[in-house]
Design a protein around this motif. Structure first.
Motif, PDB file in Angstrom:
ATOM      1  N   PHE A  31      10.527  -0.925  -1.624  1.00  0.00           N
ATOM      2  CA  PHE A  31       9.736   0.300  -1.769  1.00  0.00           C
ATOM      3  C   PHE A  31       8.265   0.008  -1.478  1.00  0.00           C
ATOM      4  CE2 PHE A  31       7.271   3.519  -3.922  1.00  0.00           C
ATOM      5  CZ  PHE A  31       7.965   4.691  -3.653  1.00  0.00           C
ATOM      6  N   ASP A  32       7.723  -1.065  -2.083  1.00  0.00           N
ATOM      7  CA  ASP A  32       6.317  -1.416  -1.863  1.00  0.00           C
ATOM      8  C   ASP A  32       6.045  -1.706  -0.389  1.00  0.00           C
ATOM      9  OD1 ASP A  32       5.882  -1.162  -4.557  1.00  0.00           O
ATOM     10  OD2 ASP A  32       6.009  -3.303  -4.989  1.00  0.00           O
ATOM     11  N   LEU A  33       6.977  -2.367   0.266  1.00  0.00           N
ATOM     12  CA  LEU A  33       6.825  -2.676   1.688  1.00  0.00           C
ATOM     13  C   LEU A  33       6.772  -1.398   2.515  1.00  0.00           C
ATOM     14  CD1 LEU A  33       6.904  -4.791   4.029  1.00  0.00           C
ATOM     15  CD2 LEU A  33       9.387  -4.563   3.972  1.00  0.00           C
ATOM     16  N   LEU A  34       7.679  -0.463   2.226  1.00  0.00           N
ATOM     17  CA  LEU A  34       7.715   0.790   2.968  1.00  0.00           C
ATOM     18  C   LEU A  34       6.432   1.581   2.765  1.00  0.00           C
ATOM     19  CD1 LEU A  34       9.295   2.701   4.783  1.00  0.00           C
ATOM     20  CD2 LEU A  34      10.396   3.639   2.729  1.00  0.00           C
ATOM     21  N   VAL A  35       5.965   1.662   1.523  1.00  0.00           N
ATOM     22  CA  VAL A  35       4.718   2.391   1.246  1.00  0.00           C
ATOM     23  C   VAL A  35       3.552   1.764   2.000  1.00  0.00           C
ATOM     24  CG1 VAL A  35       3.018   2.938  -0.550  1.00  0.00           C
ATOM     25  CG2 VAL A  35       5.455   3.278  -0.997  1.00  0.00           C
ATOM     26  N   PHE A  36       3.473   0.440   1.981  1.00  0.00           N
ATOM     27  CA  PHE A  36       2.369  -0.241   2.660  1.00  0.00           C
ATOM     28  C   PHE A  36       2.399   0.035   4.160  1.00  0.00           C
ATOM     29  CE2 PHE A  36       0.669  -4.031   4.837  1.00  0.00           C
ATOM     30  CZ  PHE A  36      -0.641  -3.966   4.376  1.00  0.00           C
ATOM     31  N   LEU A  37       3.577  -0.029   4.771  1.00  0.00           N
ATOM     32  CA  LEU A  37       3.673   0.210   6.208  1.00  0.00           C
ATOM     33  C   LEU A  37       3.309   1.647   6.570  1.00  0.00           C
ATOM     34  CD1 LEU A  37       6.929  -1.770   7.113  1.00  0.00           C
ATOM     35  CD2 LEU A  37       4.561  -2.413   7.595  1.00  0.00           C
ATOM     36  N   VAL A  38       3.727   2.596   5.730  1.00  0.00           N
ATOM     37  CA  VAL A  38       3.403   3.999   6.015  1.00  0.00           C
ATOM     38  C   VAL A  38       1.898   4.233   5.856  1.00  0.00           C
ATOM     39  CG1 VAL A  38       3.716   6.361   5.194  1.00  0.00           C
ATOM     40  CG2 VAL A  38       5.696   4.865   5.443  1.00  0.00           C
ATOM     41  N   ARG A  39       1.310   3.665   4.808  1.00  0.00           N
ATOM     42  CA  ARG A  39      -0.122   3.874   4.573  1.00  0.00           C
ATOM     43  C   ARG A  39      -0.991   3.200   5.644  1.00  0.00           C
ATOM     44  NH1 ARG A  39      -0.262   3.019  -2.035  1.00  0.00           N
ATOM     45  NH2 ARG A  39      -0.032   5.237  -2.574  1.00  0.00           N
ATOM     46  N   THR A  40      -0.507   2.102   6.220  1.00  0.00           N
ATOM     47  CA  THR A  40      -1.299   1.364   7.218  1.00  0.00           C
ATOM     48  C   THR A  40      -0.717   1.542   8.611  1.00  0.00           C
ATOM     49  OG1 THR A  40       0.003  -0.659   6.838  1.00  0.00           O
ATOM     50  CG2 THR A  40      -1.975  -0.351   5.489  1.00  0.00           C
ATOM     51  N   ARG A  41      -0.125   2.701   8.863  1.00  0.00           N
ATOM     52  CA  ARG A  41       0.580   2.938  10.131  1.00  0.00           C
ATOM     53  C   ARG A  41      -0.353   2.980  11.337  1.00  0.00           C
ATOM     54  NH1 ARG A  41       0.174   7.262   6.991  1.00  0.00           N
ATOM     55  NH2 ARG A  41      -0.633   9.244   7.806  1.00  0.00           N
ATOM     56  N   ASP A  42      -1.662   3.023  11.095  1.00  0.00           N
ATOM     57  CA  ASP A  42      -2.600   3.058  12.215  1.00  0.00           C
ATOM     58  C   ASP A  42      -2.852   1.677  12.807  1.00  0.00           C
ATOM     59  OD1 ASP A  42      -3.806   2.237   9.853  1.00  0.00           O
ATOM     60  OD2 ASP A  42      -5.808   2.892  10.503  1.00  0.00           O
TER      61      ASP A  42
END
Length: 523
Positions: A31-42
């Motif tokens: 979950f933490d990995l997915l959130v981090f990737l979505v938040r830093t998708r730029d």
């Protein structure tokens, strides 16, 4: 802030991922990995970025990192071939490439400013997890079924009360919410409960259907739900089966959720209980580094509270696991220290089933005392017969003491109690071990292969598979398995095997020594 992509909703505040409204369960790291990737998708997230964000700077193996990325892809309908949403850029890192829409969630004023006698759900304070079991709803339309619905809830209250480290709200308090339509977060506030269990009972002709769901009272999120069907002709047997199943699934869920919550808090705010929970979350990684870090947390917890029996037992158990796996160099220090911690924990909490099984494991592995560990496991299971892991390990120890049939019965029971445990390879390898003790090596190969498929780092499963392969004529495959053993335990030798093995009776120990020697384990 919520993130919407495809038909998914990712809600970091509630730690929920939903697809078309249905919750998807994820391990905390995934979950933490997915959130981090979505938040830093730029931008592209490097390996170091991921280690810092998800593992807080700790080093983990490439296989661990890859498995978490693959799990995140699977959860959102992606895979490593198409990489439609999560793309790997060779030698650069990983990036979330899906179209995302951000949405601010509007919360009612009452939710933004809760007033509660439990001003308690603050991250700076950790409370012992508590659960309220609400009266089960009678969906049959017949008031005569109220007794069964109430009895179901009362049996579950009794079963949950056996779980160590868990406070259960008294029936008289939780049953005041009978028939009231109240937000579960308000129930949690009023009762001082971290979790709420609710359910329903429906009778149709001679059939019964019972549903149950576990809810986080702090976020309102669903943690677990299941449905049980049975025949009305033996209602009490059905009631016992449901209670066992619910308790067996809820106990590890509560520990897992609390551990992941503690792990996200800043280190400086952790007290002894936080440290204990952090250790539980670390051990799930099943690596030497994570186990060493877990032992460090437990050492600090015992510095804060020298009489913390649960931390003592966990420290003893994890020392046993390190020795069991070959993650520690041969030394006289870890074994006496672990055994002493085990007996000290038992002296402080002689009736705590969780303390008993963890201490018993240490005594089995480090003290190589089969009869005493057998007695301790039996005591643990008699106090809490619904603990999947205690029942599994009790089966291992029964087989090690020369009772393979009894051991197999216990392990089979543990698999009925919880068909999807956090560590399924333990039961699978245990089944293989019972067959090796009986000399039924074809069956042992089948079970050991399943265990190794679940966890290729589980040393005993690898050893057992090699033994069974040699005995069934699969020498070439056995040699390949020995090579895997040496990757997990580089210093493994035939001479060191008696020290590394837990207590097993002498003929079985000699079987392991001789077959592993034949398969190429260094002398």
């Amino acid at each position: 802030m919520r993130y919407l992509f495809d038909d998914f909703v990712l809600d970091p505040d509630r730690r929920q991922l939903r697809r078309a409204g249905d919750p998807i369960e994820l391990e905390p790291q995934v979950f933490d990995l997915l959130v981090f990737l979505v938040r830093t998708r730029d931008r592209v997230a490097s390996r170091d970025d991921l280690l810092e964000a998800v593992w807080h700077g700790r080093i983990v193996s490439e296989s661990t990192l890859s498995s978490r990325i693959n799990a995140a892809r699977t959860a959102i309908g992606d895979n490593g071939t198409t990489q439609r949403l999560i793309r790997t850029l060779p030698r650069k890192g990983v990036r979330f490439v899906g179209d995302v829409r951000e949405e601010e969630e509007r919360k009612p004023k009452a939710e933004l400013e809760p007033v509660s006698r439990q001003a308690a759900f603050k991250d700076s304070v950790v409370e012992v997890p508590s659960i309220a079991v609400l009266p089960f709803a009678n969906m049959s339309g017949d008031q005569e079924d109220d007794y069964f619905a109430d009895g179901m809830a009362e049996e579950i209250i009794t079963g949950l009360a056996q779980c160590s480290g868990l406070t259960v709200v008294a029936r008289n308090s939780s049953f005041t919410f009978r028939g009231r339509s109240v937000d579960v977060r308000q129930i949690g506030n009023e009762l001082g409960a971290s979790y709420v269990l609710e359910g329903s009972v429906r009778r149709s002709d001679k059939r019964l259907r019972i549903t149950a769901q576990l809810i986080d009272a702090r976020s309102g999120g669903h943690l677990w739900a299941d449905r049980f069907d049975g025949d009305l002709s033996d209602v009490f047997e059905l009631q016992d089966r449901i209670t066992q199943s619910v308790v067996a699934v809820i106990e590890p869920k509560l520990l897992f959720t609390e551990a992941s919550r503690a792990r996200r808090r800043p280190t400086q705010s952790l007290d002894a209980y936080n440290l204990y929970l952090r250790a539980l979350s670390l051990i799930n990684e099943y690596t030497p580094e994570a186990t060493a870090a877990a032992l460090g947390c437990l050492d600090k917890a015992l510095e804060l509270d020298a009489t913390y029996a649960q931390a003592m037992a966990a420290s003893a158990c994890y020392r046993g696991l390190s020795h069991f796996q070959g993650w520690t160099e041969r030394s006289d220090e870890p074994r006496p220290r672990g055994v002493q911690l085990a007996w000290d924990a038992i002296a402080l909490a002689p009736n705590d089933p969780h303390v008993l099984w963890m201490a018993a494991f240490a005594i089995w592995v480090l003290a190589k005392d089969g009869p005493r560990s057998q007695d301790l496991f039996r005591r643990s299971v008699s106090i809490n017969p619904n603990s999947e892991i205690a029942t599994t390990l009790a089966g291992w120890v029964e087989a090690a003491n020369g009772n393979p049939a009894t051991g197999r019965e216990l392990i089979e029971k543990s698999r009925r109690l919880n068909p999807t445990p956090p560590t399924p390879w333990v039961a699978l390898a245990g089944m293989a071990f019972t067959y090796i003790v009986e000399g039924k090596y074809t069956e042992a190969v089948q079970w050991a292969e399943q265990a190794v498929a679940q966890n290729r780092r589980f040393a005993f499963a690898l050893r057992s598979l090699a033994v069974a392969l040699v005995k069934t004529g699969g020498m070439d495959r056995a040699r390949l398995i020995v090579n895997e053993i040496l990757k997990t335990e580089p210093n493994a030798t035939v001479a060191g095997l008696p020290d590394r093995m837990p207590y097993v009776n002498e003929p079985v120990l000699q079987t392991y020594i001789e077959t592993l020697r034949q398969a190429g384990l260094p002398k």
